[in-house]
Design an enzyme around this catalytic site. Structure first.
Site, mmCIF file in Angstrom:
data_model
loop_
_atom_site.group_PDB
_atom_site.id
_atom_site.type_symbol
_atom_site.label_atom_id
_atom_site.label_comp_id
_atom_site.label_asym_id
_atom_site.label_seq_id
_atom_site.Cartn_x
_atom_site.Cartn_y
_atom_site.Cartn_z
ATOM 1 N N PHE A 201 0.807 -1.231 0.000
ATOM 2 C CA PHE A 201 0.000 0.000 0.000
ATOM 3 C C PHE A 201 0.843 1.286 0.000
ATOM 4 C CE2 PHE A 201 -3.878 -2.123 2.315
ATOM 5 C CZ PHE A 201 -4.158 -2.828 1.161
ATOM 6 N N LYS B 283 -13.714 -6.211 -1.678
ATOM 7 C CA LYS B 283 -12.773 -7.002 -2.498
ATOM 8 C C LYS B 283 -12.223 -8.155 -1.679
ATOM 9 C CE LYS B 283 -8.840 -6.556 -5.607
ATOM 10 N NZ LYS B 283 -8.037 -5.633 -6.409
#
Ligand SMILES: Cc1cc2nc3c(=O)[nH]c(=O)nc-3n(C[C@H](O)[C@H](O)[C@H](O)COP(=O)(O)O)c2cc1C
Length: 348
Positions: free
Chosen positions: A113, A209
């Site tokens: 990330f 997700k």
């Protein structure tokens, strides 16, 4: 063009090649007409009550910090998902952290990330209005104490700027994130997000997700929660941190998430299972190993309303979107299907 440049691009470290791609997209010199396909109307599709030009989206992770989404629309994508965005800016894991497995037409990444954080990204989005359907994928910072609060903060700050928000509980590169697949944690997260939605009258669709590494038994529990909390869509799937046994590339045991061709059948299986379990009531965004019209069509007939890709573009270049559209149009004509919408789930 891409086939000429490919040996040079593949000679670069994958992350350096990606940075170069972002820089080129910032220049944004390619005319929209270059990637247009004749007869695309047959690919028009409805998602979250909005009409999309076509069902092919760019998956999260390419435009991590929402820098080039308007240029990406020009490549012919029907929609683009940016992110994963976290509350604070984050550098991610030490390099090298992205690997091409050329022999397997796959990639492994453990980026962790890396992104500019919600403040910079929301500012950027406000100043440069998305010209088409834009999803924003959100997640927690690595060093956060309460991941649920991070999801809430990002949802609160980004929902007005997005066509939909994806809550990413499935990256294998943030410790503990995948625990959100457990019933108690997921139920708590979804109920808090719904509370925020209600209190602030948020209309933006919320999508979840999921990981391809969950057990079959977990699917029905997760599905029940998705229905209970009226989640608007499911992205199936993220990368896998398993499934290395049939790979041939020497980099196959790098730690991280596996994407590309080896994920194709695995994510397809999940789409079929989820489509059957919720009987088409919740739209599925199918992703994993798509690089052709045939592989896109397989996901749609299995139950995906729309699809996304990332690794396919690394191997086949930006022209992959145009080629998929052309191939999909041919397949529909051959199968005597009038519109792609009619193909959803016909094989499940
Ligand atoms: C380099 C790289 C970075 C990614 N970063 C993210 C991310 O930040 N958030 C996310 O939800 N998925 C991320 N993904 C996963 C993709 O969105 C997608 O789910 C996965 O790669 C499967 O699709 P593909 O086989 O077409 O690549 C990343 C994938 C790659 C290859």
């Amino acid at each position: 063009m891409f086939s000429l440049l490919r040996p040079y691009i593949f000679g670069l470290d994958p992350e350096a090649a990606h940075d170069l791609a972002i820089k080129s997209l910032k220049i944004n010199f390619v005319p929209k007409s270059f990637f247009r396909v004749e007869g695309e109307e047959i690919l028009n599709i409805e998602l979250f009550k909005k009409k999309l030009k076509n069902p092919i989206g760019l998956a999260a992770g390419f435009d991590k910090s929402a820098e080039v989404y308007n240029s990406l629309f020009k490549l012919g994508f029907g929609f683009v998902e940016v992110g994963t965005i976290t509350p604070k800016r984050q550098l991610g894991n030490p390099k090298p952290r992205v690997f091409r497995l050329e022999k397997d037409k796959a990639m492994i990444n453990r980026l962790g990330f890396n992104n500019d954080g919600v403040e910079i990204v929301s500012d950027r989005l406000a100043k440069n209005t998305p010209e088409d359907f834009l999803g924003i994928n959100i997640g927690p910072n690595k060093d956060t104490k309460d991941k649920t609060l991070d999801f809430l903060e990002c949802f609160d700050k980004l929902n007005k700027l997005a066509s939909y928000i994806t809550i990413n509980i499935s990256s294998p590169n943030t410790e503990g994130l995948r625990n959100f697949h457990e019933e108690k944690l997921l139920s708590n997260l979804l109920s808090k997000l719904n509370e925020l939605k209600k209190n602030k009258k948020i209309k933006c669709p919320l999508v979840i997700k999921l990981s391809p590494d969950i057990m079959k038994e977990e699917i029905s529990n997760i599905n029940e929660l998705i229905l209970k909390f009226k989640i608007d869509g499911i992205v199936l799937t993220n990368t896998s941190n398993q499934n290395r046994e049939n790979l041939s590339d020497i980099k196959k045991n790098e730690t991280g998430g596996l994407s590309g061709l080896p994920l194709q059948k695995l994510s397809l299986k999940f789409i079929k299972n989820f489509y059957k379990s919720n009987k088409g009531r919740v739209p599925i965004i199918g992703v994993g190993g798509i690089d052709s019209g045939q592989s896109a069509f397989e996901k749609i007939v299995a139950g995906a309303t729309v699809i996304q890709l990332y690794t396919g573009m690394v191997y086949k270049g930006p022209g992959v979107v145009k080629n998929i559209k052309k191939e999909l149009i041919e397949i529909l004509k051959k199968e005597k299907i009038n519109n792609i919408q009619e193909a959803i789930g016909i094989n499940s």
